[in-house]
Structures are given as structure tokens and as C-alpha cells.
Design an enzyme around this catalytic site. Structure first.
Site, PDB file in Angstrom:
ATOM      1  N   ASN A 149      49.620 -17.890  16.364  1.00  0.00           N
ATOM      2  CA  ASN A 149      49.643 -16.441  16.168  1.00  0.00           C
ATOM      3  C   ASN A 149      49.497 -15.731  17.511  1.00  0.00           C
ATOM      4  OD1 ASN A 149      46.936 -17.458  16.016  1.00  0.00           O
ATOM      5  ND2 ASN A 149      46.212 -15.531  15.138  1.00  0.00           N
TER       6      ASN A 149
ATOM      7  N   GLU B  42      48.726 -11.939  18.740  1.00  0.00           N
ATOM      8  CA  GLU B  42      48.348 -10.592  18.331  1.00  0.00           C
ATOM      9  C   GLU B  42      48.732  -9.564  19.387  1.00  0.00           C
ATOM     10  OE1 GLU B  42      44.623 -11.864  15.465  1.00  0.00           O
ATOM     11  OE2 GLU B  42      44.191 -10.831  17.356  1.00  0.00           O
TER      12      GLU B  42
ATOM     13  N   CYS C  84      52.429 -13.847  13.092  1.00  0.00           N
ATOM     14  CA  CYS C  84      51.675 -14.964  12.525  1.00  0.00           C
ATOM     15  C   CYS C  84      52.195 -16.275  13.124  1.00  0.00           C
ATOM     16  CB  CYS C  84      51.851 -15.023  11.014  1.00  0.00           C
ATOM     17  SG  CYS C  84      51.143 -13.625  10.119  1.00  0.00           S
TER      18      CYS C  84
ATOM     19  N   GLU D 110      53.028 -18.982  11.564  1.00  0.00           N
ATOM     20  CA  GLU D 110      54.162 -19.488  10.787  1.00  0.00           C
ATOM     21  C   GLU D 110      55.456 -18.817  11.228  1.00  0.00           C
ATOM     22  OE1 GLU D 110      51.260 -18.266   9.798  1.00  0.00           O
ATOM     23  OE2 GLU D 110      50.859 -18.799   7.699  1.00  0.00           O
TER      24      GLU D 110
ATOM     25  N   CYS E 188      50.165 -15.593   4.684  1.00  0.00           N
ATOM     26  CA  CYS E 188      50.314 -14.251   4.124  1.00  0.00           C
ATOM     27  C   CYS E 188      51.656 -14.147   3.391  1.00  0.00           C
ATOM     28  CB  CYS E 188      50.210 -13.200   5.231  1.00  0.00           C
ATOM     29  SG  CYS E 188      51.672 -13.050   6.278  1.00  0.00           S
TER      30      CYS E 188
HETATM   31 ZN   LIG Z   1      51.793 -14.449   8.013  1.00  0.00          ZN
END
Ligand SMILES: [Zn+2]
Length: 131
Positions: free
Chosen positions: A44, A46, A55, A57, A91
Site C-alpha cells: 500500500n 498512502e 491499496c 492489492e 476492501c
Molecule cells: Zn483495497
């Protein structure tokens, strides 16, 4: 749980160490695996403007797709800072990203603990958007 899943979880944990998560302090690593066993990792990343963040993924899948992969057999995800040592689930946005390329994708989820969970995308996103 298979040995392969454990190895993928271990790699995802290692990738999570490289996450850029100065705001959430929630480091996540992911590994996208193609049909020939090729692996593409991502962590990830940010941003001070939170919605711009990526993210793990998404980072891994975007990397895989940018290298020509169009079918993703497995996505392994490891959160090394989750309150629950068994990790956290992807998510909804990431589940939809997974669905774009392969609805048969297997999702392997792990944390710092010893449990490595495996789910199908159908289990995690049964009524996904599709055109
Ligand atoms: Zn995610």
C-alpha cells in the site's frame, strides 16, 4: 491451507514491510499470481490526500496487468499491523479490481498470526458489477 498459500503469505508479509503508510500505520503487502506461477508484488502507498492512496492489492494487480498479465489465479494479501493478528480482508474496491481480470481468482488472506485463509472471489464479492 496449502504450503503454497503459506509461501505466498510469507512473501506478502515481506512486501508489507515496504509499504508507505505514514498516516494509517497499517502496512499491507500483496502478491498477484499468474497462471504460470509468475508473481507480482505490491504494497500500500498512502498519500496526504487520502483518496489518492493505493491499496497493496491494487498496486500488485496494476503491476501485473502492466506487465501483460490478464488472468490472475491468486491474490495473497497480508496485513502486518492489523489489530487482529489473522489480518484483514480486502476492501470492496480491491475486490472489484480483482473481478475485472478473473472471477475465479482465489484470495489468500493472512496477518502476523499463523492462520492463512483462502476464499474465492465469489465468496467475497458475490454480486459484483459487470458489464
Ligand atoms: Zn483495497
Amino acid at each position: 491451507m496449502t504450503g503454497s498459500n503459506e509461501a505466498l503469505a510469507k512473501l506478502a508479509r515481506r512486501v508489507a514491510e515496504e509499504a508507505y503508510a505514514p498516516y494509517s500505520h497499517f502496512r499491507v503487502g500483496a502478491v498477484a499470481v499468474g497462471p504460470d506461477g509468475e508473481t507480482f508484488t505490491g504494497a500500500n502507498v498512502e498519500n496526504a490526500a487520502y483518496p489518492v492512496s493505493s491499496c497493496a492489492e491494487a498496486t500488485a494487480i496494476n503491476y501485473a496487468v502492466s506487465q501483460g498479465l490478464r488472468k490472475i489465479d491468486t491474490v495473497a494479501v497480508a496485513c502486518i499491523d492489523a489489530e487482529d493478528v489473522e489480518g484483514a480482508y480486502s476492501c470492496g474496491r480491491c475486490r472489484q479490481i480483482m473481478a475485472e481480470f478473473d472471477v475465479e481468482t482465489v484470495i489468500v488472506t493472512a496477518g502476523d498470526g499463523s492462520e492463512v485463509r483462502e476464499h474465492t472471489l465469489d465468496e467475497l464479492l458475490p454480486h459484483r458489477f459487470d458489464l
